[in-house]
Design an enzyme around this catalytic site. Structure first.
Site, mmCIF file in Angstrom:
data_model
loop_
_atom_site.group_PDB
_atom_site.id
_atom_site.type_symbol
_atom_site.label_atom_id
_atom_site.label_comp_id
_atom_site.label_asym_id
_atom_site.label_seq_id
_atom_site.Cartn_x
_atom_site.Cartn_y
_atom_site.Cartn_z
ATOM 1 N N CYS A 69 0.832 -1.208 0.000
ATOM 2 C CA CYS A 69 0.000 0.000 0.000
ATOM 3 C C CYS A 69 0.865 1.255 0.000
ATOM 4 O O CYS A 69 1.567 1.540 0.975
ATOM 5 C CB CYS A 69 -0.930 -0.063 1.215
ATOM 6 S SG CYS A 69 -1.561 1.501 1.813
ATOM 7 N N CYS A 72 0.268 3.874 2.723
ATOM 8 C CA CYS A 72 0.744 3.360 4.017
ATOM 9 C C CYS A 72 2.233 3.672 4.184
ATOM 10 O O CYS A 72 2.678 4.096 5.249
ATOM 11 C CB CYS A 72 0.546 1.853 4.124
ATOM 12 S SG CYS A 72 -1.179 1.332 4.043
#
Ligand code: ZN
Length: 144
Positions: A69, A72
């Site tokens: 991600c 993230c």
């Protein structure tokens, strides 16, 4: 409020009793002698999660993330910075939802990153989407 708190060790998950007045004095674990607050988020698996959220007396801020991600990864350094500011009032932790899929499913994590704040073993707030360090700190303190 009692004058001592149960603090779960980020290294060995032993439950330590620390006088709340001494929380800010870099307390160490009675079992492994590691620092109870390192200024870094603690990586939690399911057992570690249950220990910190279920047995610790301080709120736990969890970043549900995954290695694939992008947002993230962008948020990760901000989250470390926030950990430095929120400790020792808050335990700051990360759950890799790829490695710990059961935890992600248990909390119905649908988008990542998702921040969730746990108090007294219960989730009290949740916020999806990447945030900067100042916003993470402000959001957390707003729910303490
Ligand atoms: Zn320890």
């Amino acid at each position: 409020m009692s004058d001592s708190l149960h603090i779960v060790c980020p290294h060995c998950t032993a439950v330590n009793r620390i006088p709340s007045a001494r929380l800010g004095e870099s307390p160490r674990c009675g079992k492994c002698h590691g620092e109870l607050f390192t200024g870094h988020p603690v990586e939690l698996d399911a057992a570690g999660f249950d220990k910190h959220v279920g047995r610790g007396d301080i709120p736990v801020l969890v970043d549900f993330w995954a290695p694939w991600c992008g947002p993230c990864k962008m948020m990760a350094p901000h989250f470390v910075q926030a950990a430095g500011q929120l400790e020792p009032r808050v335990r700051v932790a990360k759950v890799d939802t790829e490695a710990e899929q059961a935890l992600g499913a248990r909390f119905g994590i649908r988008s990542i990153p998702t921040l969730a704040l746990f108090k007294g073993g219960r989730e009290v707030a949740r916020q999806a989407g990447a945030m900067g360090a100042a916003d993470i700190v402000r959001w957390t303190q707003g729910h303490l």
